[in-house]
Design a protein around this motif. Structure first.
Motif, PDB file in Angstrom:
ATOM      1  N   MET A   1       0.845  -1.191   0.000  1.00 15.35           N
ATOM      2  CA  MET A   1       0.000   0.000   0.000  1.00 15.35           C
ATOM      3  C   MET A   1       0.883   1.245   0.000  1.00 15.35           C
ATOM      4  O   MET A   1       1.838   1.332   0.760  1.00 15.35           O
ATOM      5  CB  MET A   1      -0.881  -0.014   1.254  1.00 15.35           C
ATOM      6  N   LYS A   2       0.562   2.197  -0.808  1.00 16.40           N
ATOM      7  CA  LYS A   2       1.439   3.346  -0.971  1.00 16.40           C
ATOM      8  C   LYS A   2       0.898   4.575  -0.245  1.00 16.40           C
ATOM      9  O   LYS A   2      -0.202   4.600   0.280  1.00 16.40           O
ATOM     10  CB  LYS A   2       1.595   3.655  -2.460  1.00 16.40           C
ATOM     11  N   VAL A   3       1.717   5.631  -0.272  1.00 16.90           N
ATOM     12  CA  VAL A   3       1.418   6.801   0.535  1.00 16.90           C
ATOM     13  C   VAL A   3       0.390   7.717  -0.109  1.00 16.90           C
ATOM     14  O   VAL A   3       0.464   8.031  -1.276  1.00 16.90           O
ATOM     15  CB  VAL A   3       2.718   7.606   0.758  1.00 16.90           C
ATOM     16  N   LEU A   4      -0.578   8.119   0.713  1.00 22.53           N
ATOM     17  CA  LEU A   4      -1.515   9.167   0.364  1.00 22.53           C
ATOM     18  C   LEU A   4      -0.751  10.472   0.578  1.00 22.53           C
ATOM     19  O   LEU A   4       0.413  10.439   0.971  1.00 22.53           O
ATOM     20  CB  LEU A   4      -2.722   9.063   1.317  1.00 22.53           C
ATOM     21  N   PRO A   5      -1.334  11.669   0.323  1.00 20.67           N
ATOM     22  CA  PRO A   5      -0.560  12.879   0.528  1.00 20.67           C
ATOM     23  C   PRO A   5       0.111  12.971   1.899  1.00 20.67           C
ATOM     24  O   PRO A   5       1.187  13.533   2.019  1.00 20.67           O
ATOM     25  CB  PRO A   5      -1.622  13.963   0.371  1.00 20.67           C
ATOM     26  N   PHE A   6      -0.491  12.409   2.968  1.00 21.79           N
ATOM     27  CA  PHE A   6       0.144  12.553   4.274  1.00 21.79           C
ATOM     28  C   PHE A   6       0.174  11.272   5.077  1.00 21.79           C
ATOM     29  O   PHE A   6       0.698  11.257   6.184  1.00 21.79           O
ATOM     30  CB  PHE A   6      -0.583  13.611   5.117  1.00 21.79           C
ATOM     31  N   THR A   7      -0.339  10.172   4.561  1.00 23.08           N
ATOM     32  CA  THR A   7      -0.402   8.975   5.394  1.00 23.08           C
ATOM     33  C   THR A   7      -0.412   7.722   4.543  1.00 23.08           C
ATOM     34  O   THR A   7      -0.551   7.776   3.353  1.00 23.08           O
ATOM     35  CB  THR A   7      -1.658   8.998   6.288  1.00 23.08           C
ATOM     36  N   VAL A   8      -0.239   6.574   5.208  1.00 26.47           N
ATOM     37  CA  VAL A   8      -0.382   5.317   4.467  1.00 26.47           C
ATOM     38  C   VAL A   8      -1.000   4.253   5.347  1.00 26.47           C
ATOM     39  O   VAL A   8      -2.197   4.085   5.354  1.00 26.47           O
ATOM     40  CB  VAL A   8       0.952   4.861   3.861  1.00 26.47           C
ATOM     41  N   SER A   9      -0.220   3.529   6.118  1.00 26.26           N
ATOM     42  CA  SER A   9      -0.778   2.433   6.885  1.00 26.26           C
ATOM     43  C   SER A   9      -0.854   2.749   8.362  1.00 26.26           C
ATOM     44  O   SER A   9      -1.470   2.013   9.121  1.00 26.26           O
ATOM     45  CB  SER A   9       0.068   1.183   6.694  1.00 26.26           C
ATOM     46  N   ILE A  10      -0.250   3.838   8.819  1.00 21.17           N
ATOM     47  CA  ILE A  10      -0.259   4.250  10.217  1.00 21.17           C
ATOM     48  C   ILE A  10       0.091   3.047  11.088  1.00 21.17           C
ATOM     49  O   ILE A  10       0.783   2.153  10.667  1.00 21.17           O
ATOM     50  CB  ILE A  10      -1.621   4.864  10.614  1.00 21.17           C
ATOM     51  N   VAL A  11      -0.393   3.034  12.296  1.00 24.12           N
ATOM     52  CA  VAL A  11      -0.047   1.960  13.223  1.00 24.12           C
ATOM     53  C   VAL A  11      -0.762   0.669  12.888  1.00 24.12           C
ATOM     54  O   VAL A  11      -0.357  -0.394  13.307  1.00 24.12           O
ATOM     55  CB  VAL A  11      -0.368   2.387  14.668  1.00 24.12           C
ATOM     56  N   PHE A  12      -1.822   0.703  12.087  1.00 21.66           N
ATOM     57  CA  PHE A  12      -2.577  -0.514  11.868  1.00 21.66           C
ATOM     58  C   PHE A  12      -1.816  -1.508  11.009  1.00 21.66           C
ATOM     59  O   PHE A  12      -2.254  -2.638  10.825  1.00 21.66           O
ATOM     60  CB  PHE A  12      -3.963  -0.226  11.287  1.00 21.66           C
ATOM     61  N   ALA A  13      -0.626  -1.119  10.484  1.00 26.12           N
ATOM     62  CA  ALA A  13       0.204  -2.120   9.811  1.00 26.12           C
ATOM     63  C   ALA A  13       0.524  -3.248  10.767  1.00 26.12           C
ATOM     64  O   ALA A  13       0.654  -4.406  10.370  1.00 26.12           O
ATOM     65  CB  ALA A  13       1.497  -1.483   9.301  1.00 26.12           C
ATOM     66  N   VAL A 185      -0.331   5.207 -12.547  1.00 26.28           N
ATOM     67  CA  VAL A 185      -1.385   6.203 -12.726  1.00 26.28           C
ATOM     68  C   VAL A 185      -0.790   7.604 -12.582  1.00 26.28           C
ATOM     69  O   VAL A 185      -0.340   7.993 -11.513  1.00 26.28           O
ATOM     70  CB  VAL A 185      -2.517   6.011 -11.687  1.00 26.28           C
ATOM     71  N   ASP A 186      -0.791   8.355 -13.666  1.00 24.33           N
ATOM     72  CA  ASP A 186      -0.201   9.694 -13.652  1.00 24.33           C
ATOM     73  C   ASP A 186      -1.188  10.773 -13.218  1.00 24.33           C
ATOM     74  O   ASP A 186      -0.772  11.852 -12.799  1.00 24.33           O
ATOM     75  CB  ASP A 186       0.344  10.041 -15.051  1.00 24.33           C
ATOM     76  N   HIS A 187      -2.470  10.494 -13.323  1.00 23.05           N
ATOM     77  CA  HIS A 187      -3.474  11.478 -12.939  1.00 23.05           C
ATOM     78  C   HIS A 187      -3.574  11.506 -11.417  1.00 23.05           C
ATOM     79  O   HIS A 187      -4.085  10.559 -10.792  1.00 23.05           O
ATOM     80  CB  HIS A 187      -4.821  11.121 -13.573  1.00 23.05           C
ATOM     81  N   VAL A 188      -3.070  12.571 -10.799  1.00 27.15           N
ATOM     82  CA  VAL A 188      -2.931  12.630  -9.344  1.00 27.15           C
ATOM     83  C   VAL A 188      -4.249  12.455  -8.596  1.00 27.15           C
ATOM     84  O   VAL A 188      -4.325  11.662  -7.648  1.00 27.15           O
ATOM     85  CB  VAL A 188      -2.231  13.942  -8.922  1.00 27.15           C
ATOM     86  N   PRO A 189      -5.343  13.169  -8.960  1.00 27.56           N
ATOM     87  CA  PRO A 189      -6.607  12.968  -8.233  1.00 27.56           C
ATOM     88  C   PRO A 189      -7.098  11.524  -8.284  1.00 27.56           C
ATOM     89  O   PRO A 189      -7.558  10.977  -7.274  1.00 27.56           O
ATOM     90  CB  PRO A 189      -7.569  13.914  -8.949  1.00 27.56           C
ATOM     91  N   THR A 190      -6.973  10.894  -9.451  1.00 31.10           N
ATOM     92  CA  THR A 190      -7.394   9.499  -9.582  1.00 31.10           C
ATOM     93  C   THR A 190      -6.531   8.590  -8.723  1.00 31.10           C
ATOM     94  O   THR A 190      -7.026   7.695  -8.023  1.00 31.10           O
ATOM     95  CB  THR A 190      -7.308   9.045 -11.047  1.00 31.10           C
ATOM     96  N   ARG A 191      -5.226   8.829  -8.761  1.00 27.12           N
ATOM     97  CA  ARG A 191      -4.299   8.011  -7.975  1.00 27.12           C
ATOM     98  C   ARG A 191      -4.576   8.151  -6.485  1.00 27.12           C
ATOM     99  O   ARG A 191      -4.657   7.158  -5.753  1.00 27.12           O
ATOM    100  CB  ARG A 191      -2.857   8.409  -8.288  1.00 27.12           C
ATOM    101  N   ASN A 192      -4.746   9.374  -6.015  1.00 24.93           N
ATOM    102  CA  ASN A 192      -4.976   9.591  -4.585  1.00 24.93           C
ATOM    103  C   ASN A 192      -6.324   9.036  -4.130  1.00 24.93           C
ATOM    104  O   ASN A 192      -6.459   8.539  -3.013  1.00 24.93           O
ATOM    105  CB  ASN A 192      -4.876  11.076  -4.249  1.00 24.93           C
ATOM    106  N   THR A 193      -7.326   9.115  -5.010  1.00 23.63           N
ATOM    107  CA  THR A 193      -8.628   8.539  -4.673  1.00 23.63           C
ATOM    108  C   THR A 193      -8.512   7.027  -4.516  1.00 23.63           C
ATOM    109  O   THR A 193      -9.072   6.442  -3.577  1.00 23.63           O
ATOM    110  CB  THR A 193      -9.667   8.867  -5.759  1.00 23.63           C
ATOM    111  N   ALA A 194      -7.784   6.397  -5.427  1.00 20.93           N
ATOM    112  CA  ALA A 194      -7.594   4.947  -5.358  1.00 20.93           C
ATOM    113  C   ALA A 194      -6.830   4.561  -4.095  1.00 20.93           C
ATOM    114  O   ALA A 194      -7.202   3.618  -3.387  1.00 20.93           O
ATOM    115  CB  ALA A 194      -6.850   4.460  -6.600  1.00 20.93           C
TER     116      ALA A 194
END
Length: 242
Positions: A1-13, A185-194
């Motif tokens: 799982m990759k990073v959103l603008p400020f987070t990814v898996s947090i402690v729940f990894a 995915v180069d389209h940033v809004p689409t990538r971040n939504t996914a």
């Protein structure tokens, strides 16, 4: 799982490790994870501080969203969403199985991806599992471990959660491999939504599993993560420390 603008898996990894498929369950008094590791957590004070930060971020951001998602999204829909993102992860499994010389597993990965992407309607339906093709879960950290690279000390990464020196370092070459949908995915809004959808979906699936945590939350998550990573790297061929 990759990073959103400020987070990814947090402690729940760590919770993923607690409930990892085929994994091992953490023991509260178990503080080692490999015979050669004299002290798996030499940076515990710093790690605990970062863990507390991650836990706080999760409690006030991701977890509330996951609870709403869990309540409003029907189970069949959430299962389909999980299937889609699992299917998108098959190329990573294929590459790392190949690098580890697991060619039979690589063939299964290929068949799963082709079947679920076509018959399974872009991964919405996991027809491959129903046909007896079980999903592998591989990453470059496991590949390095299979090549004999020691895990090194346990570390907690800000916003990324539990890791080790080896696994944390493996993120760098993985980012250049471009074998996940995130890099394609180069389209940033689409990538971040996914990414956001995958993140919330995974977090929602772990809500009930938090009840498994006993005693010191930091120690439990650490031990669960380290034991499960050893289990994954050695393909389940680990000695019972008890």
């Amino acid at each position: 799982m990759k990073v959103l603008p400020f987070t990814v898996s947090i402690v729940f990894a760590g919770l993923v490790s607690v409930a990892g498929a085929g994994g091992v369950m953490a023991q509260e008094d178990y503080d080692d994870y490999a015979a050669e590791s004299v002290e798996p957590d030499p940076w515990e004070p710093v790690n605990r501080a970062i863990f507390s930060f991650n836990d706080t971020v999760d409690r006030f951001t991701l977890k509330p969203v996951a609870k709403v998602y869990d309540r409003v999204v029907p189970e069949p829909v959430s299962n389909s969403i999980s299937n889609v993102f699992s299917n998108l992860g098959e190329p990573r499994n294929l590459v790392n199985d190949t690098l580890q010389g697991k060619f039979h597993a690589a063939g299964i990965d290929t068949a799963r991806f082709l079947l679920n992407s076509t018959v399974g309607v872009l991964g919405v339906f996991d027809v491959a599992t129903k046909m007896g093709l079980q999903r592998n879960d591989e990453d470059f950290g496991q590949t390095l471990g299979a090549w004999g690279v020691p895990s090194g000390p346990y570390i907690v990464l800000p916003l990324l959660g539990p890791s080790t020196v080896r696994d944390g370092g493996s993120r760098i070459p993985e980012s250049f491999a471009r074998y996940t949908y995130v890099e394609q995915v180069d389209h940033v809004p689409t990538r971040n939504t996914a990414i956001g959808t995958a993140l919330v979906d995974t977090r929602a699936s772990l809500l009930s599993r938090e009840k498994l945590i006993r005693g010191d939350r930091y120690r439990f998550v650490r031990n669960a993560f380290l034991q499960n990573r050893e289990f994954q790297v050695k393909d389940g061929e680990v000695e019972d420390p008890f």
